[in-house]
Motif scaffolding. Structure first.
Motif, short mmCIF file in Angstrom:
data_model
loop_
_atom_site.label_atom_id
_atom_site.label_comp_id
_atom_site.label_asym_id
_atom_site.label_seq_id
_atom_site.Cartn_x
_atom_site.Cartn_y
_atom_site.Cartn_z
N VAL A 141 -45.94 -80.54 -9.70
CA VAL A 141 -44.99 -79.95 -10.64
C VAL A 141 -43.86 -80.96 -10.88
O VAL A 141 -43.08 -81.25 -9.97
N LEU A 142 -43.81 -81.53 -12.07
CA LEU A 142 -42.82 -82.58 -12.36
C LEU A 142 -41.74 -82.07 -13.30
O LEU A 142 -42.01 -81.28 -14.20
N HIS B 197 -41.17 -84.40 -3.65
CA HIS B 197 -41.95 -83.18 -3.92
C HIS B 197 -42.73 -82.74 -2.70
O HIS B 197 -43.09 -83.54 -1.85
N PHE B 198 -43.01 -81.47 -2.62
CA PHE B 198 -43.84 -80.94 -1.55
C PHE B 198 -45.31 -81.11 -1.88
O PHE B 198 -46.11 -81.52 -1.07
N VAL B 199 -45.68 -80.79 -3.13
CA VAL B 199 -47.05 -81.05 -3.56
C VAL B 199 -47.08 -82.50 -4.02
O VAL B 199 -46.38 -82.86 -4.97
N PRO B 200 -47.81 -83.34 -3.33
CA PRO B 200 -47.77 -84.77 -3.64
C PRO B 200 -48.16 -85.05 -5.09
O PRO B 200 -49.07 -84.41 -5.63
N ARG C 175 -45.82 -73.54 -2.72
CA ARG C 175 -47.26 -73.68 -2.95
C ARG C 175 -48.11 -73.12 -1.81
O ARG C 175 -49.14 -72.48 -2.05
N PRO C 176 -47.68 -73.29 -0.53
CA PRO C 176 -48.51 -72.69 0.52
C PRO C 176 -48.67 -71.19 0.36
O PRO C 176 -49.77 -70.64 0.46
N GLN C 177 -47.57 -70.51 0.05
CA GLN C 177 -47.64 -69.07 -0.16
C GLN C 177 -48.47 -68.73 -1.40
O GLN C 177 -49.20 -67.74 -1.43
N ILE C 178 -48.33 -69.58 -2.46
CA ILE C 178 -49.09 -69.37 -3.69
C ILE C 178 -50.58 -69.48 -3.40
O ILE C 178 -51.38 -68.61 -3.78
N ASN C 179 -50.94 -70.53 -2.72
CA ASN C 179 -52.35 -70.75 -2.43
C ASN C 179 -52.91 -69.64 -1.55
O ASN C 179 -54.08 -69.24 -1.68
N GLU C 180 -52.07 -69.15 -0.67
CA GLU C 180 -52.50 -68.04 0.18
C GLU C 180 -52.76 -66.81 -0.66
O GLU C 180 -53.75 -66.10 -0.49
#
Lengths: 285, 180, 666
Positions: free
Chosen positions: A252-253, A275-278, A237-242
């Motif tokens: 994402v479940l 998960h990384f994204v809470p 997600r960090p790369q995605i958001n970037e």
């Protein structure tokens, strides 16, 4: 108690342990007993498929042969990639007797090729569907984008699972679990798959398009059934958001996590803390 | 142009695909998620094969395209002629690796695949720390994702010890018997 | 004692290159019963025929064997020559030395030996031949035209204007077909309805045409010149003798939300309805499946408002039988619907339309009165995408053939759009532009050069909706297959032309062949384009394959000419090669035991039961009887007959055995 074979695959033993945890928890909640194939090996995934076709077939064939040898007739394969590799391998071997013989020689085991290979939607549909609604205690009351990816639906003529474009099976199960599945445009587009490490930029872009479409349409969660999709959409997600130049924080479940919560399992029991994204939902729902 | 039937005949024999069936509608390229990254989008690959030009064939073996294809199968599913492009990509990849013609910019991808296979060759299952270590030594991308690993470990997603299966001898046998 | 003449043809070098024709003639001359044998370079030529005629007269021949090409090619030629020389034509047989021997073998001894054997078989057969007379059947000079689209209209008018009677059957409440739905027509952009409606009216008013709308062919019996058609007149629930077509019922009908077939679902109609204002006949029918009265037992508003008391709810379907001499099939085609396309949204997007739906939008008589507006929100689309070959040339999911008309109508659609939406942008995704036809290529160039339509060479992989726009993902193969993404307001699919849903059933009812795609099959792809393989049944228009209006009209006139030609004779001559049940003197009458197995076996319903009666009228025996008009000479009954009472004229068991014995008695 219904007994079925179980092939977790490598991801479920490592980076996607919460998927295994939630699959087993949901199975237990519905009186299904999953028995791991003894001494299973890696299916070879994209790497084997890309580098050496015969190796790819043989690695998957060994798994099928072991399951047969251990008296299993139905095997649950939650990882979409493994599900795809095993189903395609069984199909390829069944359509070519000479190939089957050759592969059988390579793995030094006989193989008959008549296993029922089920992904989690098929498992739930076959053994749980009619009991699902009555078991739901805390409806999963959120707007969800069901993301199928490539490996569950293609190649369609071999997998024969759901319809090719705009599949519905996950949406139907989520609806029965109290969620509100949305219509969106990226259900079966690729997330970047095995490029997570070697071409993170590609994953950021492809997964970014998926996450953005889901977010734009008001999804509060993305539901998946593939460890590769989950880790690309979640861990990257960090790369995605970037890439998107935007902060999107929808979680994402795995479908088994969502169903698990709906039937009253605790967030911890289905492994949400991993998960990384809470996984947090705003209170309006 | 140097026409060479042999390369195409071999390809057709191995894949069962008659490249002449492609009528260049471009639907594969239109739906390919990686077409933008590729040096030759899938329908171009088909046309290059149709020319029977050996030089173009060599360009394909040396292309980024074949390593960027993720085998998502969108092309064949939407192809009006059901042409098995993923199968062609498989063939070209194996040939490219076998003839040491791997595209320079695609080495990371191949390094990852090789590290992956090495990992399962010795333990039977994927050992993620081993995979990453193997990948880094092959590519010298030593600092990539350094912050990610501890987080994964903390979340119980990164076992430190590999799972060894009992049948490792069998697995090694499979690797050696399928080695070209 | 037989006096057989044998004539061996070289067929130029077609036969003589591998068969020693002189030797065959010489050997034939030695066969028992052969009076005269010779060979010649071209037996079918005038001198060749004269050779046969002279031999018949001079040698007093009782039978003739011509060793030449296929009987399909020249049997009529040689039989006619024999008849001219006074020999019954059915005493002439052909041995196929070309297709069955010289063309399929190398030049050697054995090839000549085989040719000799083939001749010998026919010599033995012809010895058993009996003189036969051609069968004469009368012709009913009335044609049945099935389908009231432009093909049926053209055929019916041509036949009727030639002074012959026509019955037209149309399954919808009005004639007009697909052409009445079209906006403007390529390549001249004249208004479709303006050129069609006068012809529709002409059909209705023509003294030689009887029009049955809302009717279907139920059953067809008989044979060329003598068909019997049973027609189902579906209950209209309105008495057309009383109805004046005032339209009050349709304005007052409370069920107003039924998707209009004529408007391709883009507009609504009532339960009692006329399909469109220019309908012929311009009188309504009640759609019982959607009518409140029929479904719930209450309403009857139409009956209350009808000033002439024409509404009749209890009217049942009626069946009428008509004697007819020829049939013209003109049932047209259909287009795939948008729900056929998974990658284009399975039909769930309101503004993804078929070409036919776009016609309705562009038509002045359509739901938007000719303005191009989105069905979803009524907005004028500023960016529109046309996708050619939607389902066509797609063996995987659609049909493998080219639908032929789409390139042209897509160019027309884009052109009409640009004429109506001046600031709009239009894109056409295409693979090839197939514009063969007079002024067709010029028309497409006009769309591109003058109207600024953007043609992109490539196919579209998928469409999805986002924020009221349709994201069209295609590729431009002329830019190295670069992916192209267009945010469109409307998408029009040039959906494939396919056969009508009822075509297969209709073909089976009439014993007419159809192809793999359920299109009616012509008798010969080049030389018999308007005939079917059943004599007396003709076809025209898009029921044979998708085609445009000019081609349809030409074909319809062709079919009409065939019907008029058939009707120009009062009698029809048929080959007497049919089955007969033997008859003999009393007290046996016939070896037929009346089991009538033959009756069940006959594919043409040509066998009936006949009672043999004594002088007092009592039934002595029941036997089978073959209707010579219906029998096609297939021989199935002969194989079924347990008492060997039925035999084929011209191919009797005796003749067949003689042929076989000729080979075995070597």
């Amino acid at each position: 108690m219904k007994k079925l074979g179980f092939y977790p695959g490598c991801s479920l033993k490592g980076s996607s342990s919460e998927y295994a945890q939630s699959v087993l928890a949901v199975a237990k909640a519905f009186d299904l007993e999953l028995t791991e194939i003894n001494d299973w090996n890696c299916c070879g995934a994209t790497a084997a498929h890309n580098m050496n076709k015969e190796l790819a077939l043989s690695l998957s064939a060994r798994i099928l042969a072991l399951a047969e040898k251990q008296g299993m007739t139905e095997v649950v394969v939650p990882c979409a990639a493994c599900y795809n590799r095993l189903t395609v391998t069984q199909h390829e071997l069944n359509k070519d007797e000479a190939l089957k013989q050759r592969v059988s020689d390579i793995i030094e085991m006989p193989i008959s090729g008549n296993l029922q290979i089920l992904n989690v939607m098929q498992l739930i549909d076959k053994y749980v569907a009619d009991r699902l609604e009555e078991k739901v205690t805390t409806p999963f009351g959120h707007k969800v984008a069901c993301y199928y990816g490539c490996l569950l639906v293609r190649p369609h003529n071999i997998l024969q699972f759901d319809r090719l474009e705009d599949p519905q099976s996950m949406d139907i199960l989520m609806k029965r679990s109290g969620a509100e599945p949305i219509a969106w445009g990226f259900k079966t587009e690729c997330c970047g798959a095995g490029f997570s490490v070697s071409r993170t930029d590609v994953v950021a872009k492809l997964s970014g398009n998926i996450v953005k479409d889901a977010a734009d349409r008001g999804a509060e969660a993305i539901i998946v059934a593939c460890p590769m999709c989950q880790s690309n959409l979640d861990m990257r997600r960090p790369q995605i958001n970037e890439y998107l130049k935007q902060k999107i924080d929808i979680p994402v479940l795995y479908i088994t996590q969502a169903i698990g919560l709906a039937v009253g399992l605790s967030p911890k029991e289905v492994g949400l803390q991993k998960h990384f994204v809470p996984v947090e939902f705003s209170e309006q729902h | 142009m140097i026409a060479n039937q042999k390369s195409i005949l071999e390809l057709q024999q191995h894949t069962g695909v008659n490249v002449n069936r492609c009528y260049q509608c471009g639907k594969c390229s239109a739906g390919c998620q990686l077409a933008d990254e590729m040096d030759f989008p899938p329908s171009m690959v088909m046309h290059m094969l149709q020319t029977r030009d050996e030089e173009l064939f060599q360009q394909l073996l040396n292309s980024k395209t074949i390593w960027l294809c993720v085998s998502c199968q969108n092309c064949i599913e939407r192809c009006p002629m059901s042409i098995d492009i993923p199968q062609i990509m498989d063939y070209l990849r194996e040939k490219s690796a076998g003839e040491h013609k791997i595209n320079h910019q695609s080495r990371d991808i191949v390094a990852f695949h090789r590290a992956f296979l090495d990992s399962i060759k010795y333990t039977g299952r994927l050992y993620e720390i081993g995979l990453i270590a193997g990948y880094k030594t092959r590519t010298f991308h030593l600092t990539q994702d350094v912050k990610l690993a501890p987080k994964m470990y903390a979340k119980g997603k990164l076992p430190l010890v590999p799972e060894m299966i009992k049948g490792t001898r069998n697995i090694k046998g499979i690797f050696s018997r399928t080695k070209h | 004692m037989s006096k057989i003449g044998v004539f061996i043809c070289h067929c130029g070098e077609n036969i003589s290159a591998t068969v020693d024709c002189e030797k065959v003639a010489a050997e034939a001359g030695k066969m028992e019963g052969v009076e005269f044998a010779t060979d010649y370079k071209y037996m079918c030529s005038d001198p060749g025929q004269t050779l046969i005629k002279n031999a018949i007269k001079e040698k007093g021949l009782t039978g003739v064997v011509v060793g030449a090409c296929s009987p399909r090619m020249h049997e009529p030629t040689f039989r006619k020559a024999c008849a001219e020389a006074g020999l019954n034509p059915y005493l002439c047989e052909m041995s196929n030395l070309r297709e069955h021997c010289s063309w399929v073998h190398e030049k050697n001894e054995q090839t000549t030996e085989k040719a000799i054997d083939l001749v010998k078989m026919l010599v033995e057969k012809v010895k058993k031949n009996k003189p036969l007379n051609a069968i004469k059947v009368p012709i009913t000079k009335k044609a049945l035209v099935i389908g009231g689209g432009i093909a049926g209209i053209q055929a019916a008018l041509d036949i009727a204007n030639a002074g012959q009677q026509v019955i037209m059957v149309e399954k919808e409440p009005s004639i007009g077909g697909h052409m009445s739905q079209l906006s403007e027509t390529f390549p001249t952009l004249d208004c479709s309805q303006c050129i069609l409606t006068p012809r529709m009216v002409e059909v209705a008013q023509h003294p030689n045409i009887t029009l049955y709308t809302y009717a279907e062919l139920e059953h067809l019996d008989g044979f060329i010149g003598n068909f019997k058609a049973t027609i189902r007149l579906k209950a209209k629930s309105v008495d057309y003798k009383l109805c004046t077509g005032c339209g009050l019922c349709t304005t007052k009908c409370p069920s107003k939300k039924i998707p209009s077939e004529f408007n391709e679902g883009l507009g609504m109609r009532t339960a009692i309805y006329t399909p469109f204002p220019q309908a012929v006949p311009n009188k309504p029918v009640i759609d019982r499946a959607n009518c409140t009265y029929y479904q719930k037992g209450k309403c009857k508003v139409c009956e209350k408002v009808c000033p002439t008391g024409a509404i009749q709810y209890d009217l049942p379907d009626q069946f009428i039988t008509e004697d007819i001499g020829a049939v013209v099939i003109a049932t047209g085609f259909n287009v795939l619907k948008t729900d056929f396309f998974p990658e284009y949204g399975y039909g769930k997007y309101a503004d993804v339309l078929t070409g036919l739906q776009f016609e309705r939008l562009a038509s002045a008589s359509g739901p938007t009165l000719g303005e191009i507006r989105r069905p979803s929100d009524g907005q004028i689309p500023k960016k529109i995408v046309f996708i050619a070959c939607s389902g066509s040339r797609d063996p995987a999911k659609g049909i493998p053939y080219c639908s032929k008309i789409c390139c042209m109508y897509t160019a027309k659609h884009a052109m009409l759009y640009q004429h109506k939406v001046h600031d709009g942008e239009s894109y056409v995704f295409y693979m090839d532009i197939r514009a063969g036809g007079k002024n067709y290529e010029e028309f497409v160039r006009r769309a591109i050069e003058d109207d600024g339509v953007n043609y992109i060479r490539g196919r579209v992989a998928r469409i999805y909706e986002k924020g009221g726009k349709y994201i069209v993902k295609g590729a431009d193969t002329l830019l190295g297959s670069k992916p192209v993404e267009i945010e469109a307001d409307m998408v029009v699919l040039a959906t494939a032309g396919v056969s009508n849903p009822g075509a297969e059933e209709l073909a089976q009812k009439m014993h007419v062949s159809y192809d793999a795609y359920k299109f009616f099959a012509e008798a010969h792809p080049k030389l018999k384009p308007v005939e079917t393989n059943t004599a007396g049944i003709f076809l025209c228009g898009a029921c044979q394959a998708p085609k445009d209006i000019p081609e349809t009209v030409g074909m319809a006139s062709g079919a009409a000419a065939k019907v008029i030609g058939l009707f120009s004779n009062s009698e029809l001559t048929r080959e007497p090669l049919i089955a007969v049940v033997n008859r003999s003197a009393p007290p046996v009458f016939s070896t037929c035991v009346g089991c009538c197995m033959c009756q069940t076996a006959c594919p043409y319903n040509a066998i009936e039961r006949e009672e043999i009666k004594g002088r007092d009228g009592s039934v002595i025996k029941t036997v089978a009887k073959v209707n010579p008009g219906l029998c096609q000479g297939c021989g199935t009954c002969v194989a079924f007959c347990r008492s060997k009472a039925i035999d084929m004229q011209g191919f009797s068991n005796e003749q067949m055995f003689a042929e076989v014995m000729a080979l075995l008695n070597e």
